[in-house]
Design a protein around this motif. Structure first.
Motif, PDB file in Angstrom:
ATOM      1  N   LEU A  89      28.924  13.793 -16.528  1.00 50.82           N
ATOM      2  CA  LEU A  89      28.057  13.275 -15.465  1.00 50.82           C
ATOM      3  C   LEU A  89      28.829  13.065 -14.170  1.00 50.82           C
ATOM      4  N   ALA A  90      30.087  12.672 -14.285  1.00 53.60           N
ATOM      5  CA  ALA A  90      30.938  12.438 -13.118  1.00 53.60           C
ATOM      6  C   ALA A  90      32.396  12.497 -13.557  1.00 53.60           C
ATOM      7  N   GLU A  91      33.255  12.934 -12.662  1.00 53.95           N
ATOM      8  CA  GLU A  91      34.699  12.954 -12.941  1.00 53.95           C
ATOM      9  C   GLU A  91      35.431  12.582 -11.662  1.00 53.95           C
ATOM     10  N   CYS A  92      36.398  11.680 -11.775  1.00 52.69           N
ATOM     11  CA  CYS A  92      37.168  11.265 -10.607  1.00 52.69           C
ATOM     12  C   CYS A  92      38.530  10.736 -11.022  1.00 52.69           C
ATOM     13  N   VAL A  93      39.318  10.368 -10.039  1.00 53.04           N
ATOM     14  CA  VAL A  93      40.676   9.868 -10.254  1.00 53.04           C
ATOM     15  C   VAL A  93      40.694   8.378  -9.974  1.00 53.04           C
ATOM     16  N   GLY A  94      41.493   7.657 -10.758  1.00 51.88           N
ATOM     17  CA  GLY A  94      41.604   6.219 -10.565  1.00 51.88           C
ATOM     18  C   GLY A  94      42.995   5.713 -10.879  1.00 51.88           C
ATOM     19  N   ARG A  95      43.166   4.421 -10.696  1.00 49.87           N
ATOM     20  CA  ARG A  95      44.421   3.738 -10.987  1.00 49.87           C
ATOM     21  C   ARG A  95      44.103   2.576 -11.914  1.00 49.87           C
ATOM     22  N   VAL A  96      44.905   2.413 -12.960  1.00 50.53           N
ATOM     23  CA  VAL A  96      44.701   1.296 -13.883  1.00 50.53           C
ATOM     24  C   VAL A  96      45.089   0.011 -13.145  1.00 50.53           C
ATOM     25  N   ALA A  97      44.103  -0.837 -12.888  1.00 53.45           N
ATOM     26  CA  ALA A  97      44.333  -2.082 -12.166  1.00 53.45           C
ATOM     27  C   ALA A  97      44.464  -3.271 -13.107  1.00 53.45           C
ATOM     28  N   ARG A  98      43.885  -3.151 -14.308  1.00 54.54           N
ATOM     29  CA  ARG A  98      43.879  -4.274 -15.251  1.00 54.54           C
ATOM     30  C   ARG A  98      43.901  -3.713 -16.664  1.00 54.54           C
ATOM     31  N   VAL A  99      44.710  -4.345 -17.524  1.00 55.98           N
ATOM     32  CA  VAL A  99      44.761  -3.968 -18.942  1.00 55.98           C
ATOM     33  C   VAL A  99      44.810  -5.239 -19.761  1.00 55.98           C
ATOM     34  N   SER A 100      43.945  -5.322 -20.768  1.00 61.86           N
ATOM     35  CA  SER A 100      44.048  -6.440 -21.702  1.00 61.86           C
ATOM     36  C   SER A 100      43.684  -5.940 -23.097  1.00 61.86           C
ATOM     37  N   MET A 101      44.425  -6.436 -24.080  1.00 66.67           N
ATOM     38  CA  MET A 101      44.161  -6.057 -25.453  1.00 66.67           C
ATOM     39  C   MET A 101      42.945  -6.831 -25.935  1.00 66.67           C
ATOM     40  N   THR A 102      41.996  -6.117 -26.539  1.00 68.12           N
ATOM     41  CA  THR A 102      40.753  -6.774 -26.947  1.00 68.12           C
ATOM     42  C   THR A 102      40.764  -7.207 -28.408  1.00 68.12           C
ATOM     43  N   ASP A 103      41.460  -6.464 -29.252  1.00 66.32           N
ATOM     44  CA  ASP A 103      41.479  -6.796 -30.675  1.00 66.32           C
ATOM     45  C   ASP A 103      42.619  -6.063 -31.382  1.00 66.32           C
ATOM     46  N   ARG A 104      42.692  -6.185 -32.694  1.00 65.12           N
ATOM     47  CA  ARG A 104      43.807  -5.658 -33.471  1.00 65.12           C
ATOM     48  C   ARG A 104      43.691  -4.172 -33.805  1.00 65.12           C
ATOM     49  N   ARG A 105      42.632  -3.515 -33.405  1.00 65.30           N
ATOM     50  CA  ARG A 105      42.418  -2.096 -33.735  1.00 65.30           C
ATOM     51  C   ARG A 105      43.609  -1.209 -33.435  1.00 65.30           C
ATOM     52  N   PRO A 106      44.257  -1.124 -32.382  1.00 67.09           N
ATOM     53  CA  PRO A 106      44.122  -1.939 -31.173  1.00 67.09           C
ATOM     54  C   PRO A 106      43.052  -1.384 -30.241  1.00 67.09           C
ATOM     55  N   GLY A 107      42.483  -2.260 -29.464  1.00 71.36           N
ATOM     56  CA  GLY A 107      41.534  -1.878 -28.436  1.00 71.36           C
ATOM     57  C   GLY A 107      41.988  -2.455 -27.111  1.00 71.36           C
ATOM     58  N   TYR A 108      41.762  -1.738 -26.049  1.00 69.05           N
ATOM     59  CA  TYR A 108      42.201  -2.178 -24.723  1.00 69.05           C
ATOM     60  C   TYR A 108      41.054  -2.082 -23.731  1.00 69.05           C
ATOM     61  N   MET A 109      40.888  -3.120 -22.931  1.00 68.85           N
ATOM     62  CA  MET A 109      39.939  -3.128 -21.830  1.00 68.85           C
ATOM     63  C   MET A 109      40.720  -2.706 -20.590  1.00 68.85           C
ATOM     64  N   GLY A 111      40.553  -1.898 -16.547  1.00 69.79           N
ATOM     65  CA  GLY A 111      39.848  -1.978 -15.274  1.00 69.79           C
ATOM     66  C   GLY A 111      40.447  -0.925 -14.364  1.00 69.79           C
ATOM     67  N   LEU A 112      39.659   0.055 -13.979  1.00 71.74           N
ATOM     68  CA  LEU A 112      40.155   1.168 -13.180  1.00 71.74           C
ATOM     69  C   LEU A 112      39.604   1.097 -11.764  1.00 71.74           C
ATOM     70  N   ALA A 113      40.494   1.138 -10.788  1.00 71.75           N
ATOM     71  CA  ALA A 113      40.095   1.236  -9.384  1.00 71.75           C
ATOM     72  C   ALA A 113      40.003   2.717  -9.055  1.00 71.75           C
ATOM     73  N   LEU A 114      38.850   3.153  -8.586  1.00 68.77           N
ATOM     74  CA  LEU A 114      38.678   4.568  -8.269  1.00 68.77           C
ATOM     75  C   LEU A 114      39.333   4.894  -6.936  1.00 68.77           C
ATOM     76  N   THR A 115      40.045   6.003  -6.899  1.00 63.99           N
ATOM     77  CA  THR A 115      40.761   6.430  -5.694  1.00 63.99           C
ATOM     78  C   THR A 115      40.412   7.886  -5.421  1.00 63.99           C
ATOM     79  N   ASP A 116      40.635   8.334  -4.223  1.00 64.42           N
ATOM     80  CA  ASP A 116      40.441   9.743  -3.870  1.00 64.42           C
ATOM     81  C   ASP A 116      39.072  10.259  -4.297  1.00 64.42           C
ATOM     82  N   VAL A 117      38.038   9.488  -4.054  1.00 66.37           N
ATOM     83  CA  VAL A 117      36.686   9.873  -4.442  1.00 66.37           C
ATOM     84  C   VAL A 117      36.085  10.753  -3.338  1.00 66.37           C
TER      85      VAL A 117
END
Length: 143
Positions: A89-109, A111-117
């Motif tokens: 549906l859409a494709e773009c470039v971003g920068r990882v602005a935030r990372v937090s582990m959500t659980d033991r899977r491991p899973g990570y949340m 937060g991506l800031a979109l750049t060069d859109v």
């Protein structure tokens, strides 16, 4: 912005809670510095992810692969498909602005800031946001 708020990082756009499949991979400029492990579940460098919120300037997503804060990434928003390969549906470039582990899977949340859109990408993002406009919004902060 007042002098006491200078340097304060705030969200400037309204986020919409959505649920869409997506993929994320390390962008070429960081491909030698950030390598995905075999255990991350990536396919040809792309990690499956789920979008949890979207704005014209950023994407919140959950994935099982860790990506370090500050790394440049490519993002694909996929359509929900019941059979076959889902379209993009859409494709773009971003920068990882935030990372937090959500659980033991491991899973990570991530937060991506979109750049060069590009204007075309921006129009596609606006269309997605409009499509999901009935979802509850997380408020933006005036800065």
């Amino acid at each position: 912005m007042s002098a006491e708020n200078r340097g304060l990082m705030v969200r400037r756009t309204e986020r919409r809670e959505i649920s869409l499949p997506a993929q994320v991979c390390v962008a070429p400029q960081h491909a030698t510095a950030v390598r995905l492990s075999r255990g991350s579940g990536h396919r040809e460098g792309w990690l499956d992810a789920g979008i949890v919120d979207l704005s014209s300037r950023g994407v919140g997503r959950v994935t099982e692969g860790f990506l370090p804060r500050g790394s440049r990434v490519r993002v694909r928003v996929r359509e929900v498909a019941t059979e076959g390969e889902p379209g993009v549906l859409a494709e773009c470039v971003g920068r990882v602005a935030r990372v937090s582990m959500t659980d033991r899977r491991p899973g990570y949340m991530l937060g991506l800031a979109l750049t060069d859109v590009s204007p075309d990408q921006s129009a596609k993002l606006d269309e997605l946001i409009e499509r999901f406009a009935d979802a509850p919004a997380e408020g933006a902060v005036d800065a």
